[in-house]
Enzyme design. Structure first.
Site, PDB file in Angstrom:
ATOM      1  N   HIS A  38      16.989  71.763  56.294  1.00  0.00           N
ATOM      2  CA  HIS A  38      17.438  70.489  56.853  1.00  0.00           C
ATOM      3  C   HIS A  38      16.900  69.270  56.085  1.00  0.00           C
ATOM      4  O   HIS A  38      17.702  68.460  55.607  1.00  0.00           O
ATOM      5  CB  HIS A  38      17.099  70.444  58.357  1.00  0.00           C
ATOM      6  CG  HIS A  38      17.204  69.080  58.945  1.00  0.00           C
ATOM      7  ND1 HIS A  38      18.416  68.436  59.099  1.00  0.00           N
ATOM      8  CD2 HIS A  38      16.256  68.208  59.380  1.00  0.00           C
ATOM      9  CE1 HIS A  38      18.197  67.231  59.626  1.00  0.00           C
ATOM     10  NE2 HIS A  38      16.901  67.074  59.806  1.00  0.00           N
ATOM     11  N   HIS A  64      10.604  63.730  56.562  1.00  0.00           N
ATOM     12  CA  HIS A  64      10.911  62.925  57.755  1.00  0.00           C
ATOM     13  C   HIS A  64      10.609  63.610  59.093  1.00  0.00           C
ATOM     14  O   HIS A  64      10.373  62.945  60.087  1.00  0.00           O
ATOM     15  CB  HIS A  64      12.358  62.406  57.719  1.00  0.00           C
ATOM     16  CG  HIS A  64      13.414  63.387  58.141  1.00  0.00           C
ATOM     17  ND1 HIS A  64      13.975  64.288  57.267  1.00  0.00           N
ATOM     18  CD2 HIS A  64      14.002  63.618  59.331  1.00  0.00           C
ATOM     19  CE1 HIS A  64      14.873  65.017  57.914  1.00  0.00           C
ATOM     20  NE2 HIS A  64      14.908  64.644  59.173  1.00  0.00           N
ATOM     21  N   ASP A  65      10.615  64.940  59.132  1.00  0.00           N
ATOM     22  CA  ASP A  65      10.346  65.618  60.405  1.00  0.00           C
ATOM     23  C   ASP A  65       8.938  66.220  60.477  1.00  0.00           C
ATOM     24  O   ASP A  65       8.631  66.934  61.431  1.00  0.00           O
ATOM     25  CB  ASP A  65      11.375  66.742  60.629  1.00  0.00           C
ATOM     26  CG  ASP A  65      12.702  66.213  61.178  1.00  0.00           C
ATOM     27  OD1 ASP A  65      12.681  65.181  61.879  1.00  0.00           O
ATOM     28  OD2 ASP A  65      13.754  66.830  60.911  1.00  0.00           O
ATOM     29  N   GLU A  68       6.866  64.670  63.489  1.00  0.00           N
ATOM     30  CA  GLU A  68       7.506  64.962  64.781  1.00  0.00           C
ATOM     31  C   GLU A  68       7.507  66.449  65.120  1.00  0.00           C
ATOM     32  O   GLU A  68       7.303  66.827  66.266  1.00  0.00           O
ATOM     33  CB  GLU A  68       8.944  64.433  64.748  1.00  0.00           C
ATOM     34  CG  GLU A  68       9.619  64.430  66.095  1.00  0.00           C
ATOM     35  CD  GLU A  68      10.942  63.670  66.055  1.00  0.00           C
ATOM     36  OE1 GLU A  68      10.957  62.513  65.604  1.00  0.00           O
ATOM     37  OE2 GLU A  68      11.970  64.245  66.470  1.00  0.00           O
ATOM     38  N   ASP A  69       7.718  67.290  64.137  1.00  0.00           N
ATOM     39  CA  ASP A  69       7.949  68.711  64.443  1.00  0.00           C
ATOM     40  C   ASP A  69       6.898  69.680  63.910  1.00  0.00           C
ATOM     41  O   ASP A  69       7.043  70.886  64.068  1.00  0.00           O
ATOM     42  CB  ASP A  69       9.330  69.129  63.914  1.00  0.00           C
ATOM     43  CG  ASP A  69      10.453  68.508  64.735  1.00  0.00           C
ATOM     44  OD1 ASP A  69      10.233  68.267  65.936  1.00  0.00           O
ATOM     45  OD2 ASP A  69      11.533  68.245  64.176  1.00  0.00           O
ATOM     46  N   ASP A 125      20.186  61.823  58.263  1.00  0.00           N
ATOM     47  CA  ASP A 125      19.748  62.811  59.256  1.00  0.00           C
ATOM     48  C   ASP A 125      20.874  63.075  60.259  1.00  0.00           C
ATOM     49  O   ASP A 125      21.167  64.225  60.602  1.00  0.00           O
ATOM     50  CB  ASP A 125      18.500  62.249  59.967  1.00  0.00           C
ATOM     51  CG  ASP A 125      17.796  63.259  60.845  1.00  0.00           C
ATOM     52  OD1 ASP A 125      17.810  64.467  60.518  1.00  0.00           O
ATOM     53  OD2 ASP A 125      17.206  62.836  61.865  1.00  0.00           O
TER      54      ASP A 125
END
Ligand code: ZN
Length: 186
Positions: A38, A64-65, A68-69, A125
């Site tokens: 992704h 970018h994630d 957050e993840d 995204d």
């Protein structure tokens, strides 16, 4: 501008870091593809369809994630990639302590206040997510939920417009194609 050799090394370092961080994760779609696919796709769309050659922006897309993840901290990003990239990733990170519906509403409200770099990551995204939701959605997502998701991404992207025409055009085409796919009987 950095030397080309440094640019490649910088991007590869971000890829390596993100791949390590996401190594045990899978996407939610029915294909359950490796999560790293992704962020790679987000960066690739920015470079190819958005004409982006800004290294910090591409690094931000790859990473970018991570906050957050994964367990990644902002300090870790700053140590490895500098404050510019750390701030950019923080800009596109939801506060996971908040309920999902609140986070979704905040994405709409915050979008117009993001930096141009963060806006471009948001659009790329959403392009990837719309493609995933329309081509290979999670097995338990109803048609209605998928349609709602498309409508929500349009509201977020409405606040991101004016930063990259090529990217915005591709987002519109992706949503239009998604709507066509969702309106056809399975
Ligand atoms: Zn993402």
């Amino acid at each position: 501008m950095a030397e080309p050799g440094n640019t490649f090394a910088t991007l590869l370092k971000a890829l390596h870091f993100a791949a390590q961080k996401h190594r045990d994760q899978r996407r939610k779609g029915r294909e359950a593809s490796p999560y790293i696919n992704h962020p790679i796709q987000v960066a690739e769309i920015l470079a190819r369809l958005g004409g982006v050659a800004d290294v910090a922006l591409l690094q931000g897309a790859i990473l970018h994630d991570t906050i957050e993840d994964t367990q990644t901290t902002p300090e870790e990003l700053e140590t490895h990639f500098g404050s510019e990239v750390r701030r950019l990733v923080e800009e596109v990170t939801d506060d996971k302590k908040l309920p999902k519906q609140v986070r979704k509403q905040l994405q709409i409200e915050h979008a117009p206040h993001l930096s141009d770099r963060a806006k471009q990551i948001k659009i790329a995204d959403k392009i990837c997510n719309v493609r995933d939701i329309t081509h290979a959605p999670p097995a338990d997502w109803t048609l209605e939920r998928r349609q709602e998701y498309l409508a929500w991404t349009e509201r977020v992207v409405a606040g991101c417009r004016g930063c990259n025409r090529g990217l915005e055009k591709f987002f519109d085409e992706t949503v239009a194609e998604g709507r066509r796919l969702l309106s056809q009987p399975a």
